[in-house]
Design a protein around this motif. Structure first.
Motif, mmCIF file in Angstrom:
data_model
loop_
_atom_site.group_PDB
_atom_site.id
_atom_site.type_symbol
_atom_site.label_atom_id
_atom_site.label_comp_id
_atom_site.label_asym_id
_atom_site.label_seq_id
_atom_site.Cartn_x
_atom_site.Cartn_y
_atom_site.Cartn_z
ATOM 1 N N GLN A 194 0.544 -1.112 -0.012
ATOM 2 C CA GLN A 194 -0.002 0.188 0.328
ATOM 3 C C GLN A 194 0.458 1.356 0.452
ATOM 4 O O GLN A 194 0.515 2.217 -0.523
ATOM 5 N N SER A 195 1.947 0.863 0.606
ATOM 6 C CA SER A 195 3.139 2.342 0.428
ATOM 7 C C SER A 195 3.646 2.494 -0.951
ATOM 8 O O SER A 195 4.522 3.559 -0.785
ATOM 9 N N ALA A 196 3.344 1.941 -1.721
ATOM 10 C CA ALA A 196 4.421 2.271 -3.276
ATOM 11 C C ALA A 196 4.049 2.852 -3.626
ATOM 12 O O ALA A 196 2.525 3.700 -3.357
ATOM 13 N N HIS A 197 4.923 3.762 -4.578
ATOM 14 C CA HIS A 197 4.554 4.757 -4.935
ATOM 15 C C HIS A 197 3.294 4.561 -6.897
ATOM 16 O O HIS A 197 3.419 3.708 -6.648
ATOM 17 N N GLY A 198 3.058 5.788 -6.178
ATOM 18 C CA GLY A 198 1.913 5.713 -7.205
ATOM 19 C C GLY A 198 2.201 4.920 -9.155
ATOM 20 O O GLY A 198 1.558 4.917 -9.724
ATOM 21 N N THR A 199 3.624 5.055 -8.753
ATOM 22 C CA THR A 199 4.188 4.668 -10.712
ATOM 23 C C THR A 199 3.785 3.317 -10.318
ATOM 24 O O THR A 199 3.822 3.199 -11.591
ATOM 25 N N ASN A 200 4.624 2.712 -9.232
ATOM 26 C CA ASN A 200 4.528 1.241 -9.256
ATOM 27 C C ASN A 200 3.086 0.724 -9.969
ATOM 28 O O ASN A 200 2.834 -0.450 -10.928
ATOM 29 N N PRO A 201 1.507 0.546 -9.542
ATOM 30 C CA PRO A 201 0.590 0.428 -9.695
ATOM 31 C C PRO A 201 0.202 0.817 -11.135
ATOM 32 O O PRO A 201 -0.297 0.309 -12.114
ATOM 33 N N GLY A 208 -1.637 -4.215 -18.228
ATOM 34 C CA GLY A 208 -2.587 -4.788 -18.007
ATOM 35 C C GLY A 208 -3.192 -5.787 -17.024
ATOM 36 O O GLY A 208 -3.761 -6.579 -17.333
ATOM 37 N N TYR A 209 -2.315 -5.836 -16.134
ATOM 38 C CA TYR A 209 -2.199 -6.071 -14.693
ATOM 39 C C TYR A 209 -2.990 -5.796 -13.429
ATOM 40 O O TYR A 209 -3.735 -4.810 -13.966
ATOM 41 N N ARG A 210 -3.780 -6.618 -12.859
ATOM 42 C CA ARG A 210 -4.482 -5.982 -12.211
ATOM 43 C C ARG A 210 -3.522 -6.718 -10.453
ATOM 44 O O ARG A 210 -2.734 -6.600 -10.537
ATOM 45 N N ILE A 211 -4.068 -5.399 -9.918
ATOM 46 C CA ILE A 211 -2.689 -4.728 -8.949
ATOM 47 C C ILE A 211 -3.751 -5.196 -7.845
ATOM 48 O O ILE A 211 -4.472 -5.036 -7.242
ATOM 49 N N GLU A 212 -2.935 -6.554 -6.399
ATOM 50 C CA GLU A 212 -3.182 -6.844 -5.734
ATOM 51 C C GLU A 212 -2.469 -5.973 -4.072
ATOM 52 O O GLU A 212 -1.201 -6.122 -4.491
ATOM 53 N N SER A 213 -2.675 -5.174 -3.555
ATOM 54 C CA SER A 213 -2.506 -4.570 -2.131
ATOM 55 C C SER A 213 -1.893 -5.539 -1.508
ATOM 56 O O SER A 213 -2.647 -6.213 -0.532
#
Ligand code: PLP
Lengths: 519, 447
Positions: A194-201, A208-213
């Motif tokens: 959840q703490s990732a920088h916005g560029t990661n997601p 096309g990946y689904r992102i799971e926090s």
């Protein structure tokens, strides 16, 4: 003894009165107000003298421009003033501490600027014959060697143009490796804290990946057990920042990497925070498969008001074959630039191309000059000093500000939350604006998102102890003022900047994104 | 180390204040055995004198474009940059600041970005432009993604006149992001039947003008055909000086313009850093990627500028953002903007006229060389010649005679033997009459 000419000239100021005097015009001392070029420029004026073109028969085939350009021109002295006056409305590293967390606003050496402007680097064309640019290819190879050695990684893709572009490159390499295993269609999820920088997601989403926090532990780090529980045959990769965006080294990084690999997924490391560990830790020894290096952060290429950056990606042995074109191959001890996929040999399976030409040569020159200047000893002490400085600030402020994850040692940035402000009706934003009045660029605020009202302070190694002491004193003073109940002075800050607080809501509701002539 | 202000005494005092015995105690979270103890085998730090010596030696192994008759273009152009541009962009306040997150102390950057956006809009004939992308090729890729979002369709049709590197970048991103693309075969002559490829699956058609081979394209019929099928026209410009002479893509019906801005203010530097331009119509701004600066007022009612419409961007919207772009090309955009401010309409029109005239003269003199054929009817400052023999070998022979005589198409299209006899050659305001005649004479010699 005074000479006669000075006799009538007062040499002592009159005592100041409490009342502000209004200036007649808009300027305030040497701070000028500057109109837009569209308000002062004239279409017929030019600051460039050019020779007359030869008279020729046009080959434009009837596509000549008929609509007016409408571009205002300024003479050279007018242009100089316009931009110099505007520049004075900017904060900059060269003016004072720029503690913008996650951005590594360190000193930008002017030697590096000078080197990038040597005609042998600045005035060479990306498509002039390769036989005339061997020095450029040698330089790319030398920089590659430094970066791969310091990170302990097998291969490198130099061409990405910034950190986010490097993320895209690394994730494309991962996607290609999965496709080679026939798993691209099934591995559709990317894990990111959840703490990732916005560029990661955002990067994962482009592909096309689904992102799971992944939620953080109470201490701000990632729990390998939580990662394990989320892993499975549907997971392509984890994108993890280390040191993480809370300024902490992930203590269980090896267990996480092992679990990720055991599940058949890849470990993408966001290298934005490399400035804490370059020369101290080799990410390749932690199980990283791909990691971008922001040359504009760790290696001090200037941030330039928002770029240009440069984001080379180092790759593990597994991903090395998929590095995009162009890449460098050693042939008989000499580096050769391979520009097209058809020239690939056995074991080289470039996934494609990230950008035209060969990436950010101008940044490679500056980065190499940085590395040569520091040497491996200096790189190590830069990291150590960056961490030392951040902890010094943390310790200097911990009794008056609040740390979200307890009193623990940090890496190169110190993170606080807004619990020390909230009871007094002051927000992180207010606090930041008050820092401006004290002559400081605020720290990064409201990032990472997992910390309420985050204040992320990254002093970098460029600050002296005196400078840090002054910063700490100022921050303590502001914290004390908040505590004393003087919320009002925060709400109206900044008072001494070129502008008071700006109306962002209005800007977004009624977008005016360009100048238009008054109608 | 000259960049590190701390003395040993400072360090000791600071460690004591923190309450740890030594530096490595601050690295206690690093897993056991993973702190580097063995040297990396890399050089130790050096002063300016030896770093300069090393860099000079590397630079001396390259042939600077300005030192020889020079005709290389193909997406990056050698133009004269006024001295004041490089001076201004090295002002500390521009060079050593970052993205203007704190607008009250970033009005310099914000106002210049607002001016940049306006200049780009005017130049391209569009309603709105963003604050810049990495370069022309990535701007083109973003334009395609944007068109896909706007139309809900997946396919991009790429003209054969598109720069091969741009095509490869677009193909890479399309393939990786679940899109499809149809790349037309390379179009060294002006003919291309792109209209028949547009169907109701088409998100956008990507057309470069002048093309990689130098031809000027009338965009109007293509725009009409796109719009009739609900597709968008993405116009690509790699030589923005041409917009001083040629009708803008916006006036010809383009929906998105992606361009390389290097020609204004930015040196060649072996391909980067450059600045991408991305412009479109007002109605599409919610899908525009990248930074946008907007006008507003401050609490005292004074005009000021801020980054705006951030709900398009990764730091707010994360996986729902229009793009992952963060750091872009700020300083290159500033160089672009300063150069264009110095030129103004009148200067730009003249600069474009000189470029065109010099290229026309070059085409005339090269056409007199026996065996050389100029393929273009139309061009701006760049065109394609067919040589009798292998173009790469001929360019290499010219190099040995001290002339950088253009780009053999085979360098970018190595698997197209049918293009192996083509060279793309460019002239700019820096090309002299002497350069041109030396080129022609050398070409006659090596054939
Ligand atoms: C943690 C982190 N990741 C990624 C990025 C993206 O890097 P860039 O801005 O160079 O694209 C940044 C910086 O802005 C960052 O701080």
């Amino acid at each position: 003894m005074l000479n006669t000419a000075e006799r009538s000239r007062p040499t002592q100021p009159a005592p100041i009165s409490a009342d502000d005097v209004e200036a007649v015009g808009k300027a305030r001392g040497i701070r000028n107000e500057e109109p837009l070029i569209f308000e002062v420029g004239r279409a017929e004026v030019s600051g460039v003298d050019l020779p007359e073109p030869e008279t020729v028969t046009s080959r434009l085939g009837g596509l000549e421009r008929k609509t007016e350009l409408g571009l205002p021109g300024l003479s050279e002295p007018e242009a100089l003033r316009h931009y110099v006056r505007l520049s004075k409305q900017n904060y900059a590293i060269d003016i004072n501490t720029y503690p913008l967390g996650s951005c590594t606003m360190k000193h930008n050496a002017r030697l590096n600027e000078k080197m990038a402007r040597l005609p042998g680097f600045g005035d060479i064309h990306p498509l002039q014959p390769l036989s005339t640019v061997q020095g450029a290819v040698d330089l790319m190879q030398e920089l590659s060697h430094w970066l791969m050695t310091l990170t302990g990684m097998e291969a490198i893709a130099l061409s990405p143009k910034a950190g986010a572009h490097g993320e895209l490159c690394g994730m494309m390499a991962i996607k290609t490796a999965l496709a080679a295993r026939g798993e691209d269609a099934t591995r559709t999820t990317v894990l990111a804290p959840q703490s990732a920088h916005g560029t990661n997601p955002a990067t994962a989403a482009v592909l096309g990946y689904r992102i799971e926090s992944i939620p953080a532990r109470a201490d701000g780090t990632v729990d390998p057990e939580v990662v394990k529980a989320k892993l499975g045959p549907h997971v392509a990769a984890i994108m993890l920042t280390n040191p993480n965006t809370c300024g902490l080294f992930e203590p269980d990084i090896i267990a996480i990497a092992d679990a990720v690999h055991a599940a058949g997924a890849f470990f993408y490391c966001d290298g934005a925070n490399l400035n804490a560990i370059l020369g101290k830790v080799r990410p390749g020894e932690l199980g990283v498969d791909a990691m971008h290096i922001n040359l504009h952060k760790t290696l001090s290429t200037p941030h330039g008001g928002g770029g240009p950056g440069s984001g080379p990606v180092v790759l593990s042995a597994t991903l090395a074959p998929y590095a995009p074109v162009p890449f460098i191959r050693m042939e008989n001890g000499a580096p050769v630039l391979i520009e097209e996929s058809v020239h690939a040999l056995e074991g080289e399976q470039p996934f494609g191309r990230m950008t035209a030409f060969h990436g950010q040569m101008g940044m490679y020159v500056r980065a190499l000059a940085y590395l040569l200047s520091h040497g491996e000893d200096g790189v190590k002490s830069a990291s150590e000093t960056a961490v030392l400085n951040a902890n010094y600030v943390r310790v200097g402020l911990r009794d008056v500000m609040t740390q979200p994850f307890g009193d623990r040692i940090c890496m190169h940035e110190a993170l606080f939350d807004d619990r020390f402000l909230e009871p007094h009706g002051v927000t992180t934003l207010d606090f930041a604006k008050a820092m401006i009045d004290e002559g400081y660029h605020p720290m990064t605020m409201y990032f990472p998102l997992v910390v309420h009202g985050a204040l992320l302070i990254e002093p970098t190694e460029s600050e002296s102890k005196e400078s840090l002491d002054q910063f700490i004193e100022t921050m303590r003073g502001l914290a004390a003022r908040a505590k004393a109940g003087d919320a009002a002075s925060f709400k109206t800050a900044p008072h001494f900047a070129p502008r008071r607080r700006l109306d962002e809501t209005r800007a977004a509701r009624q977008p005016r994104l360009r100048w238009r002539p008054a109608t | 180390m000259r960049y590190l202000p701390q003395t040993d005494a400072d360090r000791s005092a600071m460690l004591a204040r923190i309450g740890v015995p030594d530096i490595d105690a601050l690295f206690a979270d690093v897993p056991k055995g993973k702190l580097v103890t063995d040297p990396h085998g890399l050089p130790r730090g050096q002063g300016e004198i030896s770093v300069e010596r090393h860099m000079n030696r590397l630079a001396a192994k390259n042939v600077a474009a300005g030192s020889v008759p020079f005709f290389v273009g193909a997406g990056a152009y050698r133009h004269h940059v006024p001295a004041s541009v490089d001076h201004l962009i090295q002002r500390s306040e521009f060079l050593t600041s970052y993205t203007p997150y704190q607008p009250e102390i970033s009005q310099g950057t914000l106002q210049t970005l607002f001016e940049f956006q306006t200049q780009v809009a005017l130049l391209t004939g569009m309603e709105v432009a963003n604050g810049g992308m990495y370069d022309g090729s990535t701007a083109t890729a973003e334009a395609i993604l944007m068109a896909r979002r706007l139309t809900g369709r997946a396919k991009a049709v790429l003209s054969g006149g598109l720069h091969p590197h741009y095509r490869d970048v677009a193909e890479t991103i399309s393939r990786m992001s679940g899109g499809t693309h149809e790349a037309m075969p390379p179009a060294p002559t002006a003919e291309e039947d792109i209209l028949s490829r547009i169907d109701d699956q088409t998100a956008c058609v990507v057309v470069q003008t002048p093309t990689f081979y130098g031809h000027l394209v009338d965009l109007r019929p293509i725009a009409e055909a796109c719009h009739a099928k609900g597709a968008l026209l993405v116009a690509v410009v790699t030589e923005v000086v041409s917009l001083g002479a040629i009708e803008s893509p916006g006036a010809q019906g383009a929906d998105i313009v992606a361009a390389e801005g290097q020609s204004f203010g930015n040196p060649l530097t072996f391909g980067g850093p450059y600045v991408g331009l991305l412009a479109t119509r007002d109605k599409f701004i919610r899908q525009l990627p990248g930074r946008l600066t907007g006008e507003t007022v401050d609490a005292a009612g004074e005009r000021g500028f801020v980054l705006t419409l951030s709900t398009r961007e990764q730091h707010i919207r994360r996986e729902k953002a229009t793009s992952n772009i963060c750091t872009s090309s700020g300083l290159c955009a500033l160089a672009f903007s300063i150069h264009l401010t110095l030129l103004g309409s009148a200067g730009l029109a003249k600069l474009a006229a000189i470029n065109h005239a010099n290229a026309v003269r070059l085409a005339e003199v090269l056409a007199t060389v026996k065996g050389i054929r100029v393929l273009n009817d139309t061009f701006f400052n760049e065109f394609t010649i067919r040589v009798p023999g292998n173009a790469a070998e001929i360019v290499e022979k010219l190099t040995q005679r001290g002339i950088l005589g253009g780009v053999p198409v085979s360098r970018l299209e190595p698997d197209r033997p049918d293009l192996a006899d083509l060279i793309v050659v460019a002239a700019t305001e820096l090309t002299t009459a002497d350069d041109r005649s030396m080129f022609a004479a050398a070409l006659a010699e090596v054939l």
